[in-house]
Scaffold this active site. Sequence first.
Site, PDB file in Angstrom:
ATOM      1  CB  SER A  77      -0.969   0.014   1.186  1.00 25.44           C
ATOM      2  OG  SER A  77      -2.076  -0.821   0.919  1.00 25.44           O
ATOM      3  CE  LYS A  80      -4.707   1.638  -0.800  1.00 23.45           C
ATOM      4  NZ  LYS A  80      -4.091   0.354  -0.465  1.00 23.45           N
ATOM      5  CB  SER A 140      -4.913   1.799   3.670  1.00 22.99           C
ATOM      6  OG  SER A 140      -3.933   1.287   2.798  1.00 22.99           O
ATOM      7  CE  LYS A 243      -1.840   4.183   2.641  1.00 28.08           C
ATOM      8  NZ  LYS A 243      -1.832   2.971   3.511  1.00 28.08           N
TER       9      LYS A 243
END
Length: 403
Positions: A77, A80, A140, A243
């Site tokens: 992730s 992202k 997320s 993140k």
Amino acid sequence: MLSFFKGILPLMEKTTRFLSLVGATALYSLSFSAFAAMPTVVPDAPTLSAKGYVLMDYNTGKILVEKDANEKLNPASLTKLMTSYVAGQEMKQGNINAKDLVVISRNAWAKNFPDSSKMFIEVGSEVPLMDLFRGLIIQSGNDASVAIAEHVAGSEQSFVSLMNSWAKKLGMNNSNFANPHGLDNDDLYTTPYDIALLGQALIRDLPSIYPLYSEKSFTYNNITQRNRNGLLYDPSMNVDGMKTGYTSGAGYSLTSSATEGDMRLIAVVMGTKSTKTREIESKQLLNYGFRFFETVTPHKAGDEIITEQVWFGDKDQIKLGVDKTSYVTLSRNDTKKLTASVELNSELEAPITKGQQVGEIIYSVDDKQVGKQPLVALEPVEQGSFFSRLIDQVKKFVMSFFK
């Protein structure tokens, strides 16, 4: 005639200093500390269990710690970060709007992601774009990633093309994106260093988007989810992003950024064994950077550094300095040894425009260059009259005999 020579003697002395030092290393020098220099002692960086990691100073891009920083790894992730960067750039350029309502397609439906993180958006619903940003960043959400991609580019495939184009532009030379959410794919990879570059770009280029990374929770569809970045809740640090990432193939990863005074650091750890490990190891990197290094600002935007002679202008002197704040990252002991010198490209001749680069400021520690900054004109100088230019020409001719 004698009075003429007396009039140009001061200029001759100044210009002789200039001419003898063009291309040299010290037309002008400045020490930034009056304290006695101490020996530079920096302990070894912490050794982490992550597959790859990097600690970068945000303002200078200097790498303070790294291990396998250019190793291609699965970002999960962390992908992202690029999704939000591309969408943020599209919004900045006016191609999409923060007030847009996004119609959710079947492709972006939350039910397509039963075993992974999601925002819980429903097919056919209209979702404010900024809610999707929060669903992407805070929750997320893989569904939010697809919805944003389709809104920006019409399809996931087209959006992935934008992701890779931006990666090249940012210098992420060891990265390739295959989807907007980061679920495992053989064609999806990046490196700790490339992710640090991306984090730097997010903070620098998207000041309206980056604050979302510090938000600790978001509620959508009556479901509240907390930000998975555990360092946001650590009172001992001023972490304001960025993140987390996890898949079974990638392991646990975390990109984090924190500030202390004028210093901002970006830490990237990829491929750890647990949520706790990625947080502990990220904190170790950040604490090490803040404890043993410092970002200094020798000159701020608009600072006048020197005044120099200019030929053939409507005035004889011009103020030179910097139009952007300069940053240098050093060990804490080395900040006491920092000096600056100025190198001019050539003799200064009118016309000169405001902001025109005329040389460089070189920052050094123990005669070793540690940074540089363009030296620019802080004011314009127009071309002088025919008579004044003729006098300058005569002065330069006379001075040539004294070289």
